[in-house]
Design a protein around this motif. Structure first.
Motif, PDB file in Angstrom:
ATOM      1  N   GLU A 177      29.515  43.917  51.664  1.00 13.94           N
ATOM      2  CA  GLU A 177      29.734  42.500  51.912  1.00 13.94           C
ATOM      3  C   GLU A 177      28.651  41.703  51.197  1.00 13.94           C
ATOM      4  O   GLU A 177      27.667  42.245  50.705  1.00 13.94           O
ATOM      5  CB  GLU A 177      29.686  42.180  53.408  1.00 13.94           C
ATOM      6  N   GLY A 178      28.847  40.373  51.149  1.00 11.94           N
ATOM      7  CA  GLY A 178      27.834  39.487  50.604  1.00 11.94           C
ATOM      8  C   GLY A 178      27.814  39.477  49.096  1.00 11.94           C
ATOM      9  O   GLY A 178      28.845  39.429  48.433  1.00 11.94           O
ATOM     10  N   SER A 179      26.609  39.532  48.538  1.00 13.79           N
ATOM     11  CA  SER A 179      26.418  39.444  47.103  1.00 13.79           C
ATOM     12  C   SER A 179      25.414  40.503  46.657  1.00 13.79           C
ATOM     13  O   SER A 179      24.464  40.814  47.371  1.00 13.79           O
ATOM     14  CB  SER A 179      25.906  38.046  46.720  1.00 13.79           C
ATOM     15  N   LEU A 180      25.635  41.054  45.481  1.00 15.97           N
ATOM     16  CA  LEU A 180      24.756  42.076  44.924  1.00 15.97           C
ATOM     17  C   LEU A 180      24.521  41.738  43.458  1.00 15.97           C
ATOM     18  O   LEU A 180      25.464  41.590  42.683  1.00 15.97           O
ATOM     19  CB  LEU A 180      25.395  43.459  45.054  1.00 15.97           C
ATOM     20  N   GLY A 206      39.486  45.956  52.091  1.00 16.51           N
ATOM     21  CA  GLY A 206      40.033  44.615  52.244  1.00 16.51           C
ATOM     22  C   GLY A 206      39.238  43.516  51.600  1.00 16.51           C
ATOM     23  O   GLY A 206      39.442  42.336  51.914  1.00 16.51           O
ATOM     24  N   LEU A 207      38.345  43.834  50.676  1.00 15.37           N
ATOM     25  CA  LEU A 207      37.539  42.808  50.031  1.00 15.37           C
ATOM     26  C   LEU A 207      38.244  42.258  48.796  1.00 15.37           C
ATOM     27  O   LEU A 207      38.944  42.970  48.094  1.00 15.37           O
ATOM     28  CB  LEU A 207      36.188  43.383  49.609  1.00 15.37           C
ATOM     29  N   ASN A 208      38.036  40.972  48.541  1.00 13.57           N
ATOM     30  CA  ASN A 208      38.290  40.407  47.226  1.00 13.57           C
ATOM     31  C   ASN A 208      36.977  40.501  46.457  1.00 13.57           C
ATOM     32  O   ASN A 208      35.999  39.853  46.812  1.00 13.57           O
ATOM     33  CB  ASN A 208      38.745  38.957  47.322  1.00 13.57           C
ATOM     34  N   LEU A 209      36.943  41.306  45.408  1.00  9.62           N
ATOM     35  CA  LEU A 209      35.726  41.537  44.654  1.00  9.62           C
ATOM     36  C   LEU A 209      35.695  40.654  43.411  1.00  9.62           C
ATOM     37  O   LEU A 209      36.719  40.462  42.742  1.00  9.62           O
ATOM     38  CB  LEU A 209      35.630  42.997  44.218  1.00  9.62           C
ATOM     39  N   TYR A 210      34.511  40.138  43.113  1.00  9.07           N
ATOM     40  CA  TYR A 210      34.299  39.331  41.917  1.00  9.07           C
ATOM     41  C   TYR A 210      33.106  39.910  41.152  1.00  9.07           C
ATOM     42  O   TYR A 210      31.973  39.872  41.639  1.00  9.07           O
ATOM     43  CB  TYR A 210      34.027  37.875  42.280  1.00  9.07           C
ATOM     44  N   PHE A 211      33.365  40.459  39.968  1.00  8.67           N
ATOM     45  CA  PHE A 211      32.319  40.923  39.077  1.00  8.67           C
ATOM     46  C   PHE A 211      32.098  39.830  38.032  1.00  8.67           C
ATOM     47  O   PHE A 211      33.049  39.382  37.384  1.00  8.67           O
ATOM     48  CB  PHE A 211      32.725  42.228  38.389  1.00  8.67           C
ATOM     49  N   GLN A 212      30.828  39.422  37.834  1.00 12.25           N
ATOM     50  CA  GLN A 212      30.539  38.313  36.931  1.00 12.25           C
ATOM     51  C   GLN A 212      29.326  38.633  36.066  1.00 12.25           C
ATOM     52  O   GLN A 212      28.396  39.312  36.513  1.00 12.25           O
ATOM     53  CB  GLN A 212      30.242  37.027  37.710  1.00 12.25           C
ATOM     54  N   ALA A 245      31.101  33.346  29.556  1.00 13.52           N
ATOM     55  CA  ALA A 245      30.767  34.375  30.544  1.00 13.52           C
ATOM     56  C   ALA A 245      32.060  35.039  31.006  1.00 13.52           C
ATOM     57  O   ALA A 245      33.161  34.550  30.745  1.00 13.52           O
ATOM     58  CB  ALA A 245      30.022  33.757  31.715  1.00 13.52           C
ATOM     59  N   SER A 246      31.944  36.149  31.713  1.00 12.22           N
ATOM     60  CA  SER A 246      33.115  36.940  32.081  1.00 12.22           C
ATOM     61  C   SER A 246      33.208  37.098  33.587  1.00 12.22           C
ATOM     62  O   SER A 246      32.198  37.057  34.292  1.00 12.22           O
ATOM     63  CB  SER A 246      33.042  38.331  31.433  1.00 12.22           C
ATOM     64  N   GLN A 247      34.434  37.302  34.066  1.00 11.94           N
ATOM     65  CA  GLN A 247      34.660  37.578  35.482  1.00 11.94           C
ATOM     66  C   GLN A 247      35.898  38.448  35.644  1.00 11.94           C
ATOM     67  O   GLN A 247      36.946  38.168  35.056  1.00 11.94           O
ATOM     68  CB  GLN A 247      34.859  36.286  36.286  1.00 11.94           C
ATOM     69  N   VAL A 248      35.774  39.487  36.452  1.00 13.20           N
ATOM     70  CA  VAL A 248      36.912  40.321  36.839  1.00 13.20           C
ATOM     71  C   VAL A 248      37.078  40.186  38.349  1.00 13.20           C
ATOM     72  O   VAL A 248      36.132  40.423  39.104  1.00 13.20           O
ATOM     73  CB  VAL A 248      36.696  41.797  36.449  1.00 13.20           C
ATOM     74  N   GLU A 249      38.270  39.800  38.769  1.00 11.83           N
ATOM     75  CA  GLU A 249      38.571  39.641  40.191  1.00 11.83           C
ATOM     76  C   GLU A 249      39.557  40.727  40.614  1.00 11.83           C
ATOM     77  O   GLU A 249      40.558  40.974  39.936  1.00 11.83           O
ATOM     78  CB  GLU A 249      39.169  38.263  40.457  1.00 11.83           C
ATOM     79  N   ILE A 250      39.270  41.370  41.748  1.00 12.05           N
ATOM     80  CA  ILE A 250      40.151  42.415  42.280  1.00 12.05           C
ATOM     81  C   ILE A 250      40.470  42.060  43.726  1.00 12.05           C
ATOM     82  O   ILE A 250      39.588  42.062  44.580  1.00 12.05           O
ATOM     83  CB  ILE A 250      39.499  43.805  42.197  1.00 12.05           C
ATOM     84  N   GLN A 251      41.732  41.738  43.998  1.00 13.85           N
ATOM     85  CA  GLN A 251      42.171  41.384  45.340  1.00 13.85           C
ATOM     86  C   GLN A 251      42.419  42.645  46.164  1.00 13.85           C
ATOM     87  O   GLN A 251      42.934  43.651  45.655  1.00 13.85           O
ATOM     88  CB  GLN A 251      43.454  40.554  45.271  1.00 13.85           C
ATOM     89  N   ASN A 252      42.051  42.568  47.455  1.00 18.01           N
ATOM     90  CA  ASN A 252      42.269  43.699  48.364  1.00 18.01           C
ATOM     91  C   ASN A 252      41.778  45.002  47.721  1.00 18.01           C
ATOM     92  O   ASN A 252      42.497  45.994  47.628  1.00 18.01           O
ATOM     93  CB  ASN A 252      43.749  43.825  48.740  1.00 18.01           C
ATOM     94  N   ALA A 253      40.547  44.990  47.291  1.00 11.74           N
ATOM     95  CA  ALA A 253      40.002  46.097  46.503  1.00 11.74           C
ATOM     96  C   ALA A 253      39.918  47.381  47.317  1.00 11.74           C
ATOM     97  O   ALA A 253      39.460  47.372  48.466  1.00 11.74           O
ATOM     98  CB  ALA A 253      38.618  45.723  45.984  1.00 11.74           C
ATOM     99  N   PHE A 277      30.022  39.875  44.043  1.00 16.13           N
ATOM    100  CA  PHE A 277      30.095  39.314  45.381  1.00 16.13           C
ATOM    101  C   PHE A 277      31.512  39.467  45.900  1.00 16.13           C
ATOM    102  O   PHE A 277      32.442  39.769  45.147  1.00 16.13           O
ATOM    103  CB  PHE A 277      29.624  37.855  45.429  1.00 16.13           C
ATOM    104  N   ALA A 278      31.656  39.277  47.203  1.00 13.24           N
ATOM    105  CA  ALA A 278      32.934  39.590  47.841  1.00 13.24           C
ATOM    106  C   ALA A 278      33.259  38.568  48.903  1.00 13.24           C
ATOM    107  O   ALA A 278      32.383  37.961  49.516  1.00 13.24           O
ATOM    108  CB  ALA A 278      32.887  40.981  48.470  1.00 13.24           C
ATOM    109  N   SER A 279      34.523  38.386  49.086  1.00 14.44           N
ATOM    110  CA  SER A 279      35.029  37.659  50.245  1.00 14.44           C
ATOM    111  C   SER A 279      36.189  38.466  50.800  1.00 14.44           C
ATOM    112  O   SER A 279      36.912  39.131  50.054  1.00 14.44           O
ATOM    113  CB  SER A 279      35.507  36.253  49.859  1.00 14.44           C
ATOM    114  N   LEU A 280      36.330  38.452  52.109  1.00 17.02           N
ATOM    115  CA  LEU A 280      37.470  39.156  52.683  1.00 17.02           C
ATOM    116  C   LEU A 280      38.761  38.446  52.295  1.00 17.02           C
ATOM    117  O   LEU A 280      38.815  37.215  52.202  1.00 17.02           O
ATOM    118  CB  LEU A 280      37.344  39.217  54.204  1.00 17.02           C
ATOM    119  N   ALA A 281      39.776  39.231  52.070  1.00 20.41           N
ATOM    120  CA  ALA A 281      41.058  38.668  51.660  1.00 20.41           C
ATOM    121  C   ALA A 281      41.585  37.696  52.702  1.00 20.41           C
ATOM    122  O   ALA A 281      41.414  37.901  53.905  1.00 20.41           O
ATOM    123  CB  ALA A 281      42.071  39.793  51.441  1.00 20.41           C
TER     124      ALA A 281
END
Length: 564
Positions: A177-180, A206-212, A245-253, A277-281
């Motif tokens: 959870e949170g940000s890394l 169940g996370l929505n993941l965002y790689f940036q 800059a780049s971002q990859v988003e993965i829903q319900n990872a 970082f992540a947010s719950l779906a």
């Protein structure tokens, strides 16, 4: 004059050759505001000499009109380069120790990046103090940038994470959870072709993941999921200071190990950081055959009215609008709340999902959704709710199943009736399409109203129980059922709702899990819960107690449906 020029050329060449084969160190520092004037520059403590330079990274020109100043000291006279990396249009100015402007560059001063608008200077500097100003070429511009000062012509930039290829990635550890953010900084070699790899293990479903990438250069980001699927992004709009800059988003990872590659686009190199970082779906979709069931707003504020917006569609025709669970804990709540507090989401298959909630009152709720298509125009969605009480006090929880279905996609021409003992019947007046919502065990109360009265009653700030009134309504209609679960410490209670379109849900008395068979399992469940109070599957007749009558109902119906 000619002799002096020749001497200067030879001195420069001698300087460059002297430092070329010598180990050099670049001190990496982040920008520190305020540094908006020559009177208040950011002081770079690292001295600059024949073996030392520095880079200010994570720097930005923001807001529009910002100008950043840096003070540094040269220890040894010689040839030094100052270069600004960006994807936009920076301007570089150089001042002496008395703050007199001695040189400047707008475009084509940085040979390290493919951006012809980047600025830079290479010149002989005496020992002493100097100041740099970095600003945008026009007053309305903003940007991320890095500014580098180093001896000679070739920057001694260094990536502390190398080698970091696909077989030996930088380990970022576990993430739930949170940000890394990757420690330190990342660096891609100038000229292109460099790739840096990182590995992270996601442990929470169940996370929505965002790689940036947080960067001033043009990156490409590739993420390899645990299932081997590759997702790549070049330019993203998440960063208003750098559209490259780049971002990859993965829903319900899915949980598991993710491999992340950061690359420079084409001939780009430079400094960056990798952030996850992540947010719950806040929604999910079930699909099977030609049926789609999308549940949205599954983790919004518990006092809002738009929780559980739903699409229940067949070949593009949507039958749904809103479907959600509300609750109230006796002795703790003086009103109803929408179910919220999502802590986990696991997609078991395309047609099944499990949601986990932790309520503010300390209770835990598991919601399982199962989509069952029956034909091109018929389907059932099963919703299994399990509430667990991990506290030391017996809790009585009222659950409300609220539904607003627009049969055949039209909200204003439906009728709704209550069919005792367990179902709401929706009918489209213009067609033969219909729907029904069935509750198991029998609800203790129901209510039907024209929208939005019933939903607003659940969302208001006062306590409400369903009225068992208004058995027949027309127009934009809504309905709800109510149960009262009494859950001792360490125990659970279960409810099931069946949402059906264009088919009847027929429940056998004594069949507590809805599998169509009254069997040994059902008998044992009644015996195990014998004497317990409250709404629960084992209370077959709905009198809020598991007793002899429930046991007799199982025995009378034993074997029904099991051999069909």
């Amino acid at each position: 004059m000619i002799c002096w020029q020749r001497l200067s050329i030879f001195a420069t060449l001698f300087w460059v050759l002297m430092i070329a084969g010598t180990a050099q160190v670049m001190t990496v520092v982040p920008e520190q505001e305020p540094n908006n004037s020559l009177e208040t520059p950011q002081v770079i403590s690292a001295q600059v000499g024949p073996f030392n330079g520095f880079v200010v990274w994570q720097a930005s020109i923001i807001p529009a009109g910002d100008a950043d100043y840096y003070r540094f000291e040269v220890t040894t006279p010689g040839v030094y380069s100052i270069r600004v990396d960006s994807t936009r249009d920076p301007v570089l100015l150089l001042y002496d120790s008395l703050t007199f402007l001695i040189d400047a560059n707008d475009n084509s001063g940085n040979p390290d990046t493919p951006n012809s608008l980047d600025s830079g200077l290479t010149r002989f500097l005496d020992s002493g103090v100097y100041f740099i100003q970095v600003r945008y070429a026009i007053p309305t511009g903003t940007a991320r940038y890095a500014v580098r000062v180093f001896p000679g012509l070739v920057a001694p930039d260094f990536d502390p994470t190398e080698p970091n290829g696909p077989n030996n990635p930088v380990e970022l550890g576990s993430f739930q959870e949170g940000s890394l953010t990757a420690p330190g900084y990342g660096f891609l070699s100038y000229g292109g072709g460099d790739e840096d790899y990182f590995r992270v293990t996601v442990t929470r479903p169940g996370l929505n993941l965002y790689f940036q990438t947080i960067t001033c250069v043009d990156t490409v980001l590739e993420v390899i999921r645990p299932d081997g699927q590759r997702i790549e992004n070049d330019d993203a709009d998440w960063d208003p200071l750098n559209g490259r800059a780049s971002q990859v988003e993965i829903q319900n990872a899915p949980v598991g190990v993710y491999l992340v590659a950061v690359k420079g686009y084409s001939g780009w190199g430079g400094y960056y950081n990798l952030r996850l970082f992540a947010s719950l779906a806040n929604q999910f979709t079930l699909t099977k055959q030609n049926v789609n069931y999308t549940q949205r707003e599954i983790n919004v504020d518990s006092t809002q009215t738009n929780n559980g917006l739903v699409d229940f569609s067949f070949s593009g025709r949507d039958f749904g609008f809103q479907d959600w669970w509300w609750y109230r804990v006796e002795g703790l709540n003086a009103r109803e709340f929408a179910l919220t507090g999502l802590t986990g989401l696991t997609q078991i298959g395309s047609d099944r999902i499990e949601l986990l909630y932790t309520l503010p009152e300390g209770l835990r709720v598991k919601l399982e959704y199962i989509l069952r298509p029956l034909s091109d125009t018929q389907a059932i969605v099963e919703q299994h709710l399990t509430v667990t009480n991990p506290t030391s006090i017996t809790r009585s929880i009222h659950f409300f199943k609220y539904t607003d279905y627009d049969i055949f996609g039209t909200p204003a021409d439906d009728t709704l009736t209550w069919s005792p003992p367990d179902r709401l019947l929706y009918q489209d007046s213009a067609t033969t399409n219909f729907g029904n919502v069935v509750g198991l065990p029998r609800p203790i109360a129901f209510e039907t109203q024209v929208w939005p009265g019933l939903r607003d009653n659940l969302a208001n700030s006062v306590l409400n129980n369903l009225s068992n009134q208004l058995p027949f309504v027309t127009g934009d209609v809504t309905g709800a059922m109510q149960w009262r679960c009494v859950v001792p410490p360490g125990q659970s209670s279960r409810l099931i709702a069946f949402i059906a379109i264009n088919t009847d849900v027929t429940l056998l008395e004594g069949d507590m899990d809805g599998d169509g068979c009254v069997s040994d399992e059902d008998l044992l469940r009644v015996l195990f819960e014998f004497g317990r109070q409250g709404s629960m599957l084992e209370d077959i007749n709905g009198d809020l107690t598991v007793n002899d009558e429930d046991l007799l109902l199982v025995l009378e119906n034993f074997g029904n449906g099991c051999f069909q």
